[in-house]
Design an enzyme around this catalytic site. Structure first.
Site, PDB file in Angstrom:
ATOM      1  CE  LYS A  79      -3.914  -2.072   2.150  1.00  0.00           C
ATOM      2  NZ  LYS A  79      -5.097  -2.141   3.710  1.00  0.00           N
ATOM      3  CG  ASP A 118      -7.900  -0.313   4.161  1.00  0.00           C
ATOM      4  OD1 ASP A 118      -8.852  -0.572   3.313  1.00  0.00           O
ATOM      5  OD2 ASP A 118      -6.430   0.520   4.241  1.00  0.00           O
TER       6      ASP A 118
END
Ligand code: ATR
Length: 293
Positions: A79, A118
């Site tokens: 990420k 997220d």
């Protein structure tokens, strides 16, 4: 699902993938392919996995379209590298977290962009799983990538006072400094102090996961009606969540965050926003898959 007629595919490449290393464990294909099928798009598009080593990550992310992909999810451990590969074409959330989990093409320019869903997934799941929840103080256990996204969402979006507890205190302090949020840092041995009067407890550590030691914390110091969330979802009911339910607290399991973080990506790639029924269907598919594993 409100629209029963199959949606028409949009122009551009027909595939989306989840990029990780390893990536075989990822449940994102099950979620997105469940939604594609429910919207009559299972033939038009496909969501697959792509295992990419670190030294190929930047090239892969930048060349998604010529590789035949209209977008991607990015998972562990890539990420942060995906953020670096796409910068400055990232949104403010990804900029704050310095991590990208969703790559999509800008509708107008066609340029690739990165975002991070997220924190949205965490908050949306909390709102839907515990609709009556309201509180002002949240205690987060752990200081990894998930803790960053959750701390950012709770402090900035939900406006809560945040406490971070981590075994390695310096890591928690770095998280707070990087995010520039107003948060208090505690060591693991200060757990009771960190939990006292908190309205929300979130476990982002690996403790309680199958094969790991359980997370043993005393919940009696939390406020009345507090909510307890675990982002661990194997097992779905962790010892922490079982203890929370036994204490009459609201327990929020980890599958919901995984499901709701997928919603914005699906809409960005395929032009349809999954609704509660879609999420429930994907949840059932995930539970069946976890039980079969
Ligand atoms: P992710 O990025 O997926 O959220 P991570 O970076 O692997 O996860 O972080 C895992 C978290 O679990 C960390 O906060 C870690 O604490 P440290 O920063 O001190 O390593 C925490 N953790 C893992 N095992 C632990 C243990 N036995 N006791 C307490 N915390 C633990």
């Amino acid at each position: 699902m409100t629209d029963t007629s199959p949606a028409k595919p949009l122009p551009g490449p027909r595939r989306v993938c989840v990029i990780g290393w390893p990536v075989g464990h990822s449940r994102s294909p099950l979620i997105h392919n469940t939604w594609l099928a429910r919207h009559g798009l299972g033939e038009a598009y496909a969501y697959t996995r792509m295992e990419v080593p670190a030294d190929e990550l930047a090239d892969t992310v930048r060349h998604l379209v010529p590789l035949g992909f209209r977008g991607a999810n990015v998972t562990v451990p890539h990420k942060e590298a995906a953020f670096a590969a796409l910068h400055p074409f990232v949104d403010p959330v990804a900029e704050r977290l310095r991590a990208v989990n969703t790559v999509y093409r800008d509708r107008e320019t066609g340029d690739l962009r990165g975002t991070n869903t997220d924190g949205f997934g965490f908050l949306e799941n909390l709102r839907r799983s515990a609709p009556e929840f309201s509180g002002s103080t949240a205690t987060i256990l752990g200081a990894g990538g998930a803790a960053r996204a959750i701390a950012d969402a709770l402090a900035r979006e939900a406006g809560m006072a945040v406490r971070i507890v981590n075994r390695t205190v310096a890591r928690a302090a770095a998280l707070v400094a990087d995010l520039e949020i107003d948060a208090t840092v505690f060591g693991w041995e200060q757990m009771d102090q960190a939990l006292a009067g908190a309205d929300l407890l979130v476990n982002t550590t690996t403790l309680g996961m199958a094969g790991q030691p359980p997370l043993e914390v005393e919940l009696s110091g939390l406020s009345d009606g507090a909510a307890v969330c675990d982002i661990v979802y194997t097992p779905l009911e962790t010892p922490l969540l079982r203890a929370a339910r036994a204490a009459g607290l609201q327990a929020v399991d980890g599958l919901g965050m995984l499901l709701w973080q997928a919603v914005p990506g699906f809409e960005l790639w395929f032009g349809i926003r999954p609704d509660e029924d879609d999420v429930a269907a994907a949840r059932a598919a995930l539970i069946a898959d976890l039980e079969a594993a």
